[in-house]
Design a protein around this motif. Structure first.
Motif, PDB file in Angstrom:
ATOM      1  N   GLN A 144       9.548  63.285  37.276  1.00  0.00           N
ATOM      2  CA  GLN A 144       9.040  63.191  35.905  1.00  0.00           C
ATOM      3  C   GLN A 144       8.507  64.525  35.385  1.00  0.00           C
ATOM      4  O   GLN A 144       8.201  64.641  34.191  1.00  0.00           O
ATOM      5  N   ALA A 145       8.411  65.533  36.257  1.00  0.00           N
ATOM      6  CA  ALA A 145       7.974  66.850  35.799  1.00  0.00           C
ATOM      7  C   ALA A 145       8.943  67.417  34.764  1.00  0.00           C
ATOM      8  O   ALA A 145       8.510  67.865  33.692  1.00  0.00           O
ATOM      9  N   PRO A 146      10.271  67.391  35.019  1.00  0.00           N
ATOM     10  CA  PRO A 146      11.197  67.878  33.983  1.00  0.00           C
ATOM     11  C   PRO A 146      11.553  66.837  32.932  1.00  0.00           C
ATOM     12  O   PRO A 146      11.866  67.182  31.791  1.00  0.00           O
ATOM     13  N   PHE A 147      11.542  65.538  33.303  1.00  0.00           N
ATOM     14  CA  PHE A 147      12.010  64.492  32.395  1.00  0.00           C
ATOM     15  C   PHE A 147      10.928  63.957  31.468  1.00  0.00           C
ATOM     16  O   PHE A 147      11.220  63.377  30.432  1.00  0.00           O
ATOM     17  N   GLY A 148       9.684  64.103  31.854  1.00  0.00           N
ATOM     18  CA  GLY A 148       8.606  63.447  31.124  1.00  0.00           C
ATOM     19  C   GLY A 148       8.362  62.057  31.684  1.00  0.00           C
ATOM     20  O   GLY A 148       9.034  61.603  32.617  1.00  0.00           O
ATOM     21  N   GLU A 149       7.410  61.359  31.115  1.00  0.00           N
ATOM     22  CA  GLU A 149       7.027  60.046  31.630  1.00  0.00           C
ATOM     23  C   GLU A 149       8.172  59.049  31.485  1.00  0.00           C
ATOM     24  O   GLU A 149       8.752  58.911  30.407  1.00  0.00           O
ATOM     25  N   LEU A 150       8.478  58.356  32.564  1.00  0.00           N
ATOM     26  CA  LEU A 150       9.574  57.391  32.588  1.00  0.00           C
ATOM     27  C   LEU A 150       9.086  56.070  33.186  1.00  0.00           C
ATOM     28  O   LEU A 150       8.232  56.064  34.075  1.00  0.00           O
ATOM     29  N   PRO A 151       9.640  54.943  32.714  1.00  0.00           N
ATOM     30  CA  PRO A 151       9.294  53.640  33.310  1.00  0.00           C
ATOM     31  C   PRO A 151      10.084  53.426  34.601  1.00  0.00           C
ATOM     32  O   PRO A 151      11.202  52.906  34.587  1.00  0.00           O
ATOM     33  N   LEU A 152       9.509  53.842  35.720  1.00  0.00           N
ATOM     34  CA  LEU A 152      10.172  53.761  37.016  1.00  0.00           C
ATOM     35  C   LEU A 152       9.502  52.712  37.889  1.00  0.00           C
ATOM     36  O   LEU A 152       8.274  52.580  37.901  1.00  0.00           O
ATOM     37  N   MET A 153      10.324  51.978  38.631  1.00  0.00           N
ATOM     38  CA  MET A 153       9.840  50.945  39.543  1.00  0.00           C
ATOM     39  C   MET A 153      10.152  51.370  40.980  1.00  0.00           C
ATOM     40  O   MET A 153      11.299  51.691  41.300  1.00  0.00           O
ATOM     41  N   ALA A 154       9.147  51.354  41.830  1.00  0.00           N
ATOM     42  CA  ALA A 154       9.343  51.665  43.246  1.00  0.00           C
ATOM     43  C   ALA A 154       9.637  50.381  44.009  1.00  0.00           C
ATOM     44  O   ALA A 154       8.859  49.433  43.954  1.00  0.00           O
ATOM     45  N   VAL A 155      10.762  50.355  44.707  1.00  0.00           N
ATOM     46  CA  VAL A 155      11.162  49.186  45.495  1.00  0.00           C
ATOM     47  C   VAL A 155      11.770  49.677  46.807  1.00  0.00           C
ATOM     48  O   VAL A 155      12.556  50.629  46.815  1.00  0.00           O
ATOM     49  N   GLY A 175       7.836  46.828  43.273  1.00  0.00           N
ATOM     50  CA  GLY A 175       8.485  45.609  43.732  1.00  0.00           C
ATOM     51  C   GLY A 175       8.192  45.391  45.207  1.00  0.00           C
ATOM     52  O   GLY A 175       8.270  46.332  46.011  1.00  0.00           O
ATOM     53  N   PHE A 176       7.834  44.161  45.545  1.00  0.00           N
ATOM     54  CA  PHE A 176       7.469  43.818  46.924  1.00  0.00           C
ATOM     55  C   PHE A 176       8.447  42.809  47.502  1.00  0.00           C
ATOM     56  O   PHE A 176       8.742  41.792  46.876  1.00  0.00           O
ATOM     57  N   GLY A 177       8.917  43.088  48.709  1.00  0.00           N
ATOM     58  CA  GLY A 177       9.828  42.183  49.387  1.00  0.00           C
ATOM     59  C   GLY A 177       9.119  41.316  50.399  1.00  0.00           C
ATOM     60  O   GLY A 177       8.002  40.833  50.164  1.00  0.00           O
ATOM     61  N   SER A 178       9.735  41.161  51.549  1.00  0.00           N
ATOM     62  CA  SER A 178       9.259  40.204  52.544  1.00  0.00           C
ATOM     63  C   SER A 178       7.904  40.561  53.141  1.00  0.00           C
ATOM     64  O   SER A 178       7.236  39.707  53.724  1.00  0.00           O
ATOM     65  N   ASN A 179       7.487  41.843  52.984  1.00  0.00           N
ATOM     66  CA  ASN A 179       6.202  42.221  53.583  1.00  0.00           C
ATOM     67  C   ASN A 179       5.001  41.841  52.719  1.00  0.00           C
ATOM     68  O   ASN A 179       3.859  42.091  53.102  1.00  0.00           O
TER      69      ASN A 179
END
Length: 205
Positions: A144-155, A175-179
């Motif tokens: 996001q340093a070059p792109f700017g703020e983005l709606p990103l999801m960590a999975v 996003g959360f899985g089986s853990n």
């Protein structure tokens, strides 16, 4: 649906029985604004589960489909009542156009800056960085340093132990899985203990 209203956390239900999924949604009472749930399409009877869960909980819980890989998958999921679509890889333009036509949140996956940029340019609402544990939380701030703020999801590899680090580095959604839940709590459909696991995650907000 506006992506601004998409909950911060997504529960990924892969391989769950209907009764296990139903127990999770019962445990979500009071947490509906924080959690969305996705039934992955490679789960047995996934479309039937999505349909039944929406009939029972759809007015208060955002229920969608995961592991959406093709336009046919997307159409079948929407027909079953899915309110959003998540994938394990980038979406085709046809899939993204279909989601937009249906007013459905589209969340394709990406793992490189080029893929992320391409998906947003083609109409993705949120991009799922997958598997997030491979690129590490720092990836979210770096990209996001070059792109700017983005709606990103960590999975992928996200847990209660590292969730805060992903938020600190710029992830907007997790996003959360089986853990997320203890296996024995799912098998026994222990609503109170499932709720306790949700409480642990919700305390991050």
């Amino acid at each position: 649906m506006n992506k601004l209203n998409y909950p911060r956390f997504t529960i990924i239900m892969r391989g769950y029985t209907y009764d296990e999924a139903d127990a999770i949604l019962q445990a979500m009472k009071g947490y509906e604004h924080l959690f969305a749930v996705e039934m992955t399409l490679n789960t047995n009877h996934a479309l039937q589960h999505i349909n039944k869960l929406n009939a029972r909980y759809g007015e208060r819980i955002l229920i969608g489909a995961g592991t959406v890989r093709t336009l046919d998958d997307a159409k079948a999921a929407v027909d079953a009542g899915a309110k959003f679509l998540l994938g394990p890889h980038i979406f085709s333009e046809e899939m993204l156009d279909f989601a937009k036509e249906q007013g459905i949140i589209a969340v394709p996956a990406a793992m490189t800056p080029s893929e992320i940029n391409d998906m947003f340019n083609k109409g993705a609402d949120i991009v799922k960085v997958f598997p997030a544990a491979v690129v590490t939380p720092r990836f979210f701030s770096d990209v996001q340093a070059p792109f700017g703020e983005l709606p990103l999801m960590a999975v992928g590899g996200v847990s209660a132990n590292n969730a805060q680090e992903y938020f600190d580095k710029g992830a907007s959604y997790l996003g959360f899985g089986s853990n997320l839940f203890k296996k024995e709590d799912l098998i026994s459909k222990n609503i109170d203990r499932l709720e306790a696991s949700l409480q642990t995650i919700s305390s991050l907000i």
